[in-house]
Design an enzyme around this catalytic site. Structure first.
Site, mmCIF file in Angstrom:
data_model
loop_
_atom_site.group_PDB
_atom_site.id
_atom_site.type_symbol
_atom_site.label_atom_id
_atom_site.label_comp_id
_atom_site.label_asym_id
_atom_site.label_seq_id
_atom_site.Cartn_x
_atom_site.Cartn_y
_atom_site.Cartn_z
ATOM 1 C CE LYS A 76 -4.149 -2.011 2.006
ATOM 2 N NZ LYS A 76 -5.046 -1.896 3.359
ATOM 3 C CG ASP A 112 -8.015 0.033 3.358
ATOM 4 O OD1 ASP A 112 -8.619 -0.811 2.966
ATOM 5 O OD2 ASP A 112 -6.856 0.111 3.256
#
Length: 290
Positions: A76, A112
């Site tokens: 990420k 997220d």
């Protein structure tokens, strides 16, 4: 404006993700919209590639006709240097979990934090945001902390078994949200900080199938507290079950898992997914032992 294509080829890049529920969630929702959508996990541990090769995989995927990728651990942060554009929130968080390919360019987003925020709105619409205690400041913890502060939380107290990590996360969040209070506390002060909190959020691995247990003494919970967990396997963790028994309002980790998929599907297709339908499918997959 819709960006519907004739078909979609999507991948998930990360380690240990072969059994992820995100691919079937996307594919089922696409079926409801009548579009062709193939979503495949690209498990780095299976193909024996390090996370540092995420950029190479993106370029190879683009050349092979992929429309988008979801990105998970350990890529990420690593993926950022390979992107042509990054959303403001993803840039501020320093993490991307969705990469959409448009006109050959890689566009990064973070769903997220938005997925957790969506779950909180739907599952606990009246959650008090005066003071919240958060256990754990890793990757998931960073996203949910950012989401809470962006929603207007006045005071966030972070606790972690790694005090240095908690302090680093506090400093980063305090710089992003200078008008709000971000503090750290040692684990032995949990009873004191929880006594003054509206809610508590578990962003540690404690409670997973592979790491059973409780991250705190449930006797510390009061019915006025709301309690959230980022873990979704099991969807009802020991913490969620204990909080229910204490009369607390709860938000299970499935809300975040579905929320991130909902937002990613929208970025990828330009279509509006049905969150309730996707959560129902998610719970169905869990019940099947997926």
């Amino acid at each position: 404006m819709s960006t519907v294509a004739e078909s979609y080829l999507v991948g998930l890049i990360g380690e240990g993700i072969t059994a992820s529920l995100t691919p079937p969630m996307h594919e089922r929702e696409a079926d409801h919209h009548g579009i062709r959508y193939l979503y495949r996990p690209i498990d780095l541990s299976v193909i024996n590639r390090p996370g540092g090769q995420v950029g190479q995989l993106l370029h190879q995927g683009r050349d092979l006709g992929y429309n988008a990728f979801n990105i998970t651990h350990p890529c990420k942060q690593l993926v950022l240097e390979h992107l042509d554009d990054v959303s403001d929130d993803a840039q501020r968080l320093g993490a991307v979990n969705t990469v959409v390919i448009r006109d050959g360019k890689f566009i990064g987003h973070n769903t997220d934090f938005s997925g957790f925020s969506r779950g909180l709105e739907q599952g606990l619409p009246d959650a008090g945001l005066g003071a919240v205690v958060q256990l754990g400041t890793g990757g998931a913890g960073s996203a949910v902390a950012y989401a809470l502060l962006k929603k207007g939380l006045r005071r966030l107290t972070l606790l972690d078994l790694d005090p240095q990590r908690a302090a680093e996360r506090r400093d980063a969040l305090a710089a992003l949200f200078p008008e709000q209070e971000v503090a750290v506390a040692p684990m032995d002060q949990l009873p004191d900080v929880l006594a003054a909190a509206d809610g508590v959020l578990n962003a540690t691995p404690v409670g997973m199938h592979s790491h059973p247990g409780l991250p705190l003494d449930p006797a510390l919970l009061q019915p006025r507290h709301w309690v959230s967990d980022v873990i979704y396997r099991p969807v009802e963790t020991e913490l969620i079950a204990a909080a229910k028994a204490r009369g607390c309002r709860v938000l299970d980790g499935g809300h975040m898992a579905v929320g991130q998929a909902v937002d990613a599907f929208r970025y990828i297709t330009g279509l509006e997914p049905d969150p309730a339908r996707m959560r129902a499918h998610f719970l169905e997959l869990l019940a099947q032992g997926r």
